[in-house]
Design a protein around this motif. Structure first.
Motif, short mmCIF file in Angstrom:
data_model
loop_
_atom_site.label_atom_id
_atom_site.label_comp_id
_atom_site.label_asym_id
_atom_site.label_seq_id
_atom_site.Cartn_x
_atom_site.Cartn_y
_atom_site.Cartn_z
N VAL A 153 0.87 -1.17 0.00
CA VAL A 153 0.00 0.00 0.00
C VAL A 153 0.90 1.22 0.00
O VAL A 153 1.79 1.34 0.85
CB VAL A 153 -0.95 0.03 1.21
N VAL A 154 0.68 2.10 -0.97
CA VAL A 154 1.49 3.30 -1.13
C VAL A 154 0.74 4.48 -0.51
O VAL A 154 -0.48 4.62 -0.70
CB VAL A 154 1.78 3.58 -2.62
N PHE A 155 1.47 5.33 0.22
CA PHE A 155 0.87 6.48 0.90
C PHE A 155 1.49 7.77 0.35
O PHE A 155 2.42 8.33 0.93
CB PHE A 155 1.11 6.39 2.41
N PRO A 156 1.00 8.26 -0.79
CA PRO A 156 1.54 9.51 -1.33
C PRO A 156 1.22 10.70 -0.43
O PRO A 156 0.21 10.70 0.28
CB PRO A 156 0.83 9.65 -2.69
N ASP A 157 2.05 11.72 -0.47
CA ASP A 157 1.76 12.94 0.29
C ASP A 157 0.65 13.75 -0.35
O ASP A 157 0.01 14.57 0.31
CB ASP A 157 3.02 13.81 0.39
N ASP A 158 0.42 13.54 -1.65
CA ASP A 158 -0.50 14.40 -2.39
C ASP A 158 -1.70 13.66 -2.97
O ASP A 158 -2.38 14.16 -3.87
CB ASP A 158 0.25 15.11 -3.51
N ALA A 159 -1.96 12.45 -2.48
CA ALA A 159 -3.09 11.66 -2.99
C ALA A 159 -3.45 10.62 -1.94
O ALA A 159 -2.64 10.28 -1.06
CB ALA A 159 -2.73 10.99 -4.31
N PRO A 160 -4.67 10.06 -2.01
CA PRO A 160 -5.04 9.00 -1.07
C PRO A 160 -4.19 7.75 -1.28
O PRO A 160 -3.63 7.54 -2.36
CB PRO A 160 -6.51 8.73 -1.40
#
Length: 288
Positions: A235-242
């Motif tokens: 699971v990826v947690f971008p700073d600028d997207a969900p």
């Protein structure tokens, strides 16, 4: 369209390539043979981690208790002799250095993930039991994945008892962990899910999914590889997207260990990194 381009690219890859991309708790944006079963390799260790935390929260295990570190395990095949792990087939000398003594179960669980220690995995399975691992898969909504034996239990393997995963099931398991960190869910308490995500973020084998992301991007992930198999699930947690779940499972000759057959990074790694990079570029366009 990015998904059509990825499918066209993967159509040229020998073997079977499965994929799943989507927001946790939402319908997937892109799937490719997501229910095809693959040999699990080390991705099954995520289900073992969940089983341990579930048992601890139920009061059946103490994650901070010291457990014996012994390299001898009961086979999943009834009547078979006990089996042992091979040190030169493992990825973590720290656990092997503890053989003959004791180690905290929580530390073993962490080494199982961050260094993908096979010895730590079998010790954890020995503490929690295979039925509890099956329950972890079931609680996540997995439909096809099976953890039937420990690692290097060749008697069980030869009897047809195996460890299998699908891209969809790995996405379901990791997605429930991500969702469960902020609200009660089927796997563990929010604190337990958050703790498991932290362990997965600390994963040190970063040559596939993580390699396709910008440096410093938070990803809770587990990979797995043997000759002919390479998987990446996270699971990826971008700073600028969900957040989004991404799983790529490959059973392919590209997973050949590189030029000398002994390398962790090979063409299958680079393939998964390429998919990861393309999905990252589309992170603002994912539904959910």
């Amino acid at each position: 369209m990015i998904w059509d381009e990825l499918d066209a690219h993967l159509d040229r890859v020998p073997g079977t390539v499965s994929a799943y991309v989507g927001r946790p708790g939402a319908r997937p944006v892109w799937t490719r043979q997501a229910d095809a079963t693959h040999y699990a390799a080390s991705t099954m260790k995520v289900a073992v981690l969940v089983a341990l935390h579930r048992a601890a929260e139920a009061g059946r295990l103490d994650l901070d208790a010291a457990v014996p570190v012994r390299n001898a395990f009961d086979s999943a095949q009834p009547g078979a002799p006990r089996f042992a792990n091979a040190r030169d087939y493992d990825n973590d000398e720290a656990v092997w250095d503890a053989v003959g003594g004791t180690a905290p179960l929580r530390w073993l669980a962490e080494r199982m993930i961050i260094r993908s220690s096979n010895l730590a995995t079998n010790l954890c399975v020995g503490q929690v039991g295979l039925p509890a691992v099956a329950e972890a898969w079931a609680r996540a909504g997995a439909r096809h994945s099976v953890t039937g034996r420990g690692i290097e239990d060749f008697a069980a393997r030869d009897a047809g008892i195996d460890n299998l995963v699908t891209a969809a099931d790995l996405a379901a398991l990791l997605g429930e962990l991500a969702l469960g960190a902020s609200r009660p869910g089927p796997l563990a308490s929010p604190a337990g899910c958050a703790a498991m995500l932290d362990v997965l973020v600390a994963q040190e084998h970063r040559e596939d999914l993580a390699a396709g992301l910008p440096d410093g991007t938070r990803i809770a992930h587990k990979n797995g590889w043997v000759r002919g198999v390479r998987h990446g699930a996270g699971v990826v947690f971008p700073d600028d997207a969900p957040p989004y779940a991404i799983v790529v499972c490959t059973t392919t000759d590209l997973a050949d260990g590189g030029a000398d057959g002994e390398q962790v990074e090979d063409d299958a790694c680079r393939l998964i990194a390429h998919v990861s990079a393309r999905v990252w570029d589309a992170r603002h366009e994912l539904a959910g």
